[in-house]
Design a protein around this motif. Structure first.
Motif, PDB file in Angstrom:
ATOM      1  N   ASN A   1       5.581  16.208  -6.297  1.00  0.00           N
ATOM      2  CA  ASN A   1       7.384  15.535  -6.680  1.00  0.00           C
ATOM      3  C   ASN A   1       7.230  14.105  -5.804  1.00  0.00           C
ATOM      4  OD1 ASN A   1       9.223  18.356  -7.574  1.00  0.00           O
ATOM      5  ND2 ASN A   1       8.690  16.696  -8.675  1.00  0.00           N
ATOM      6  N   THR A   2       6.155  14.539  -4.703  1.00  0.00           N
ATOM      7  CA  THR A   2       6.989  13.055  -3.330  1.00  0.00           C
ATOM      8  C   THR A   2       5.950  11.964  -4.580  1.00  0.00           C
ATOM      9  OG1 THR A   2       6.471  14.661  -2.057  1.00  0.00           O
ATOM     10  CG2 THR A   2       5.556  12.761  -1.452  1.00  0.00           C
ATOM     11  N   LEU A   3       5.238  12.370  -4.769  1.00  0.00           N
ATOM     12  CA  LEU A   3       4.127  11.402  -5.658  1.00  0.00           C
ATOM     13  C   LEU A   3       5.382  10.702  -6.783  1.00  0.00           C
ATOM     14  CD1 LEU A   3       1.233   9.772  -6.046  1.00  0.00           C
ATOM     15  CD2 LEU A   3       0.773  11.551  -7.195  1.00  0.00           C
ATOM     16  N   ASN A   4       5.598  11.242  -7.461  1.00  0.00           N
ATOM     17  CA  ASN A   4       6.293  11.050  -8.881  1.00  0.00           C
ATOM     18  C   ASN A   4       7.739  11.764  -8.967  1.00  0.00           C
ATOM     19  OD1 ASN A   4       7.680  10.840 -11.205  1.00  0.00           O
ATOM     20  ND2 ASN A   4       6.415   9.645 -11.813  1.00  0.00           N
TER      21      ASN A   4
ATOM     22  N   LEU B   1      -0.924  14.225 -19.587  1.00  0.00           N
ATOM     23  CA  LEU B   1      -1.281  15.498 -18.380  1.00  0.00           C
ATOM     24  C   LEU B   1      -0.923  16.574 -18.059  1.00  0.00           C
ATOM     25  CD1 LEU B   1      -4.040  16.790 -17.392  1.00  0.00           C
ATOM     26  CD2 LEU B   1      -3.359  14.876 -15.877  1.00  0.00           C
ATOM     27  N   LEU B   2      -1.045  18.382 -17.764  1.00  0.00           N
ATOM     28  CA  LEU B   2       0.155  19.090 -17.548  1.00  0.00           C
ATOM     29  C   LEU B   2      -1.559  19.545 -16.486  1.00  0.00           C
ATOM     30  CD1 LEU B   2       0.831  19.484 -20.424  1.00  0.00           C
ATOM     31  CD2 LEU B   2       1.404  21.684 -19.704  1.00  0.00           C
ATOM     32  N   MET B   3      -0.917  20.696 -14.921  1.00  0.00           N
ATOM     33  CA  MET B   3      -1.749  21.258 -14.203  1.00  0.00           C
ATOM     34  C   MET B   3      -0.819  21.883 -14.506  1.00  0.00           C
ATOM     35  SD  MET B   3      -3.247  18.538 -12.464  1.00  0.00           S
ATOM     36  CE  MET B   3      -2.528  16.217 -12.489  1.00  0.00           C
ATOM     37  N   ILE B   4      -2.023  23.350 -14.589  1.00  0.00           N
ATOM     38  CA  ILE B   4      -1.230  25.018 -14.432  1.00  0.00           C
ATOM     39  C   ILE B   4      -2.390  25.210 -13.108  1.00  0.00           C
ATOM     40  CG2 ILE B   4      -0.883  26.750 -16.038  1.00  0.00           C
ATOM     41  CD1 ILE B   4       0.702  25.311 -16.727  1.00  0.00           C
ATOM     42  N   GLY B   5      -1.538  26.575 -12.567  1.00  0.00           N
ATOM     43  CA  GLY B   5      -2.773  26.951 -11.406  1.00  0.00           C
ATOM     44  C   GLY B   5      -3.001  25.844 -10.095  1.00  0.00           C
ATOM     45  N   TYR B   6      -2.167  24.883 -10.364  1.00  0.00           N
ATOM     46  CA  TYR B   6      -2.831  24.499  -9.036  1.00  0.00           C
ATOM     47  C   TYR B   6      -2.203  24.996  -7.953  1.00  0.00           C
ATOM     48  CZ  TYR B   6      -5.555  21.351 -11.467  1.00  0.00           C
ATOM     49  OH  TYR B   6      -6.756  20.098 -12.262  1.00  0.00           O
ATOM     50  N   HIS B   7      -3.363  24.271  -6.815  1.00  0.00           N
ATOM     51  CA  HIS B   7      -3.419  24.366  -5.194  1.00  0.00           C
ATOM     52  C   HIS B   7      -3.318  23.328  -4.675  1.00  0.00           C
ATOM     53  CE1 HIS B   7      -7.716  23.262  -4.951  1.00  0.00           C
ATOM     54  NE2 HIS B   7      -7.730  23.584  -5.819  1.00  0.00           N
TER      55      HIS B   7
ATOM     56  N   CYS C   1       7.154   9.463 -16.055  1.00  0.00           N
ATOM     57  CA  CYS C   1       6.121  10.571 -15.338  1.00  0.00           C
ATOM     58  C   CYS C   1       5.223   9.497 -15.550  1.00  0.00           C
ATOM     59  CB  CYS C   1       5.456  11.675 -16.085  1.00  0.00           C
ATOM     60  SG  CYS C   1       7.826  12.950 -16.048  1.00  0.00           S
ATOM     61  N   LYS C   2       4.983   8.302 -15.183  1.00  0.00           N
ATOM     62  CA  LYS C   2       3.433   7.649 -14.695  1.00  0.00           C
ATOM     63  C   LYS C   2       3.058   7.671 -13.015  1.00  0.00           C
ATOM     64  CE  LYS C   2       3.199   6.023 -19.090  1.00  0.00           C
ATOM     65  NZ  LYS C   2       2.496   4.339 -20.698  1.00  0.00           N
TER      66      LYS C   2
ATOM     67  N   ALA D   1      -3.437   7.908 -14.557  1.00  0.00           N
ATOM     68  CA  ALA D   1      -3.342   6.833 -13.944  1.00  0.00           C
ATOM     69  C   ALA D   1      -4.423   5.418 -14.567  1.00  0.00           C
ATOM     70  CB  ALA D   1      -2.474   6.359 -12.381  1.00  0.00           C
ATOM     71  N   MET D   2      -5.263   5.846 -14.380  1.00  0.00           N
ATOM     72  CA  MET D   2      -6.263   4.900 -14.670  1.00  0.00           C
ATOM     73  C   MET D   2      -6.198   4.830 -16.477  1.00  0.00           C
ATOM     74  SD  MET D   2     -10.349   5.031 -13.206  1.00  0.00           S
ATOM     75  CE  MET D   2     -10.692   6.353 -13.794  1.00  0.00           C
ATOM     76  N   VAL D   3      -6.557   5.620 -16.984  1.00  0.00           N
ATOM     77  CA  VAL D   3      -6.667   5.818 -18.694  1.00  0.00           C
ATOM     78  C   VAL D   3      -4.502   5.912 -19.165  1.00  0.00           C
ATOM     79  CG1 VAL D   3      -8.449   7.106 -18.653  1.00  0.00           C
ATOM     80  CG2 VAL D   3      -6.336   8.644 -18.619  1.00  0.00           C
ATOM     81  N   ASP D   4      -3.520   5.792 -18.478  1.00  0.00           N
ATOM     82  CA  ASP D   4      -2.072   5.449 -18.371  1.00  0.00           C
ATOM     83  C   ASP D   4      -1.616   6.960 -18.999  1.00  0.00           C
ATOM     84  OD1 ASP D   4      -0.187   3.669 -18.952  1.00  0.00           O
ATOM     85  OD2 ASP D   4      -0.180   3.305 -20.709  1.00  0.00           O
ATOM     86  N   VAL D   5      -1.928   7.718 -18.715  1.00  0.00           N
ATOM     87  CA  VAL D   5      -0.934   9.423 -19.467  1.00  0.00           C
ATOM     88  C   VAL D   5      -0.252   9.287 -18.335  1.00  0.00           C
ATOM     89  CG1 VAL D   5      -1.934  11.592 -19.957  1.00  0.00           C
ATOM     90  CG2 VAL D   5      -3.773   9.940 -20.540  1.00  0.00           C
ATOM     91  N   PRO D   6       0.935  10.023 -18.472  1.00  0.00           N
ATOM     92  CA  PRO D   6       1.442  10.741 -17.462  1.00  0.00           C
ATOM     93  C   PRO D   6       1.819  11.518 -16.679  1.00  0.00           C
ATOM     94  CG  PRO D   6       3.153  10.711 -20.035  1.00  0.00           C
ATOM     95  CD  PRO D   6       1.577   9.908 -20.079  1.00  0.00           C
ATOM     96  N   VAL D   7       1.933  12.271 -15.595  1.00  0.00           N
ATOM     97  CA  VAL D   7       1.301  13.594 -15.363  1.00  0.00           C
ATOM     98  C   VAL D   7       2.639  14.448 -15.430  1.00  0.00           C
ATOM     99  CG1 VAL D   7       0.236  15.255 -13.474  1.00  0.00           C
ATOM    100  CG2 VAL D   7      -0.445  12.990 -13.798  1.00  0.00           C
ATOM    101  N   VAL D   8       3.159  15.521 -16.537  1.00  0.00           N
ATOM    102  CA  VAL D   8       4.372  15.770 -16.569  1.00  0.00           C
ATOM    103  C   VAL D   8       4.834  17.016 -16.229  1.00  0.00           C
ATOM    104  CG1 VAL D   8       4.766  14.236 -19.111  1.00  0.00           C
ATOM    105  CG2 VAL D   8       3.585  17.198 -19.254  1.00  0.00           C
ATOM    106  N   LEU D   9       4.006  17.683 -15.781  1.00  0.00           N
ATOM    107  CA  LEU D   9       4.421  19.480 -15.295  1.00  0.00           C
ATOM    108  C   LEU D   9       3.096  19.896 -14.630  1.00  0.00           C
ATOM    109  CD1 LEU D   9       5.822  22.348 -17.035  1.00  0.00           C
ATOM    110  CD2 LEU D   9       3.233  22.066 -16.613  1.00  0.00           C
ATOM    111  N   VAL D  10       3.474  20.058 -13.425  1.00  0.00           N
ATOM    112  CA  VAL D  10       2.342  20.988 -12.248  1.00  0.00           C
ATOM    113  C   VAL D  10       3.115  22.618 -12.313  1.00  0.00           C
ATOM    114  CG1 VAL D  10       1.581  21.095 -10.182  1.00  0.00           C
ATOM    115  CG2 VAL D  10       1.484  18.523 -11.236  1.00  0.00           C
ATOM    116  N   SER D  11       2.486  23.174 -12.303  1.00  0.00           N
ATOM    117  CA  SER D  11       2.895  24.625 -11.326  1.00  0.00           C
ATOM    118  C   SER D  11       1.364  24.890 -10.400  1.00  0.00           C
ATOM    119  CB  SER D  11       2.601  25.632 -12.631  1.00  0.00           C
ATOM    120  OG  SER D  11       1.449  26.247 -13.301  1.00  0.00           O
ATOM    121  N   GLY D  12       1.780  26.078  -9.492  1.00  0.00           N
ATOM    122  CA  GLY D  12       0.952  26.470  -8.231  1.00  0.00           C
ATOM    123  C   GLY D  12       1.634  26.792  -7.196  1.00  0.00           C
ATOM    124  N   ASP D  13       1.594  26.353  -5.801  1.00  0.00           N
ATOM    125  CA  ASP D  13       1.550  27.246  -5.217  1.00  0.00           C
ATOM    126  C   ASP D  13       2.628  25.746  -4.689  1.00  0.00           C
ATOM    127  OD1 ASP D  13       0.807  24.717  -3.413  1.00  0.00           O
ATOM    128  OD2 ASP D  13      -0.942  26.173  -3.734  1.00  0.00           O
ATOM    129  N   GLU D  14       4.137  26.020  -3.736  1.00  0.00           N
ATOM    130  CA  GLU D  14       4.839  25.352  -3.414  1.00  0.00           C
ATOM    131  C   GLU D  14       4.825  24.182  -3.220  1.00  0.00           C
ATOM    132  OE1 GLU D  14       9.097  28.263  -2.348  1.00  0.00           O
ATOM    133  OE2 GLU D  14       8.392  26.971  -0.037  1.00  0.00           O
TER     134      GLU D  14
END
Ligand SMILES: [Zn+2]
Length: 265
Positions: A165-168, A99-105, A211-212, A145-158
């Motif tokens: 990165n605190t979470l993983n 899973l990737l998240m783009i434009g997150y805030h 990244c899970k 996490a519930m469906v066991d998919v790693p969160v590999v990338l997040v883009s957005g504000d600092e």
């Protein structure tokens, strides 16, 4: 490799005002285009390292922002809102590799983005999960996490990148904006695109199992409403406890019940 991209707009490069996030405003077009370009960069990076299926959720406001024709042909684009409790990651399941998240805030109540909010700035002052401010990133990461998919990338504000990165610490983060009061200091939109593309290429070559996200066993959710009458209404949801005129609390061991509750908030 099957990839899921969830895309929002309040964390795309340079965005600094609600007029730039609202379809009816003339400032919006440029940022819908930037949102599209950042998603496109993520797709291209993923394809370069072997992705052959990419699902995208247009997860901002109407769910109808991304310019589909600009994206690679292999994508499936989810537009609009099904009203399934997974919302911003509708259709995410065990069949996805990442899973990737783009434009997150940043979360509602954070000073890291002039547009910081969780779910809706008009409905909630903030949402807390187990005592910490909850972002849309966190809500979606726990679904992953519930469906066991790693969160590999997040883009957005600092702020949101720091939270990720605190979470993983292994999640690849691309900070494109730094919020200062009601302003934003951003990198160049083309540089953001380059970094997102390179970022996804590099992380997908690594062992992404690291990244899970770990799902907590217990959930205590505090909702702080902007209007007292919303809290009064919410207090009638099964299991909901009223804490004050504007705040309510919900506890469960089952994360899906948190999502169900948020659907009826
Ligand atoms: Zn949004």
């Amino acid at each position: 490799m099957k990839i899921y991209i969830s895309a929002d707009i309040e964390g795309v490069t340079g965005i600094a005002h609600w007029d730039e996030a609202e379809k009816s405003k003339s400032d919006y077009q440029k940022f819908a285009k930037q949102m599209t370009n950042e998603v496109k960069a993520a797709c291209e990076g993923a394809i370069n390292v072997g992705a052959d299926e990419i699902w995208i959720k247009d997860a901002h406001d109407s769910g109808r922002n991304i310019i589909a024709v600009d994206l690679p042909e292999i994508i499936r684009l989810i537009r609009g809102w099904s009203n399934h409790p997974y919302k911003m990651v509708q259709e995410l399941d065990e069949s996805f590799d990442a899973l990737l998240m783009i434009g997150y805030h940043s979360f509602g109540g954070s000073s890291s983005n002039p547009l910081s909010h969780t779910i809706s700035s008009s409905t909630f002052n903030y949402i807390k999960l187990n005592g910490e401010f909850a972002s849309e990133f966190l809500i979606c990461s726990y679904i992953a996490a519930m469906v066991d998919v790693p969160v590999v990338l997040v883009s957005g504000d600092e702020g949101i990148c720091k939270e990720a990165n605190t979470l993983n610490q292994n999640i690849k983060t691309i900070a494109v904006n730094k919020g200062v009061g009601n302003s934003v200091i951003s990198i160049h939109p083309q540089l953001a695109i380059k970094q997102i593309k390179e970022g996804i290429e590099s992380i997908l070559k690594e062992d992404i199992n690291k990244c899970k996200i770990k799902l907590p066993h217990h959930f205590k959710v505090e909702l702080s409403y902007t209007n007292h009458w919303r809290a009064y209404k919410a207090s009638f949801y099964p299991g909901m406890k009223q804490l004050s005129s504007t705040n309510v609390e919900f506890e469960t061991n089952n994360y899906f019940e948190v999502l169900r509750m948020l659907l009826f908030k």
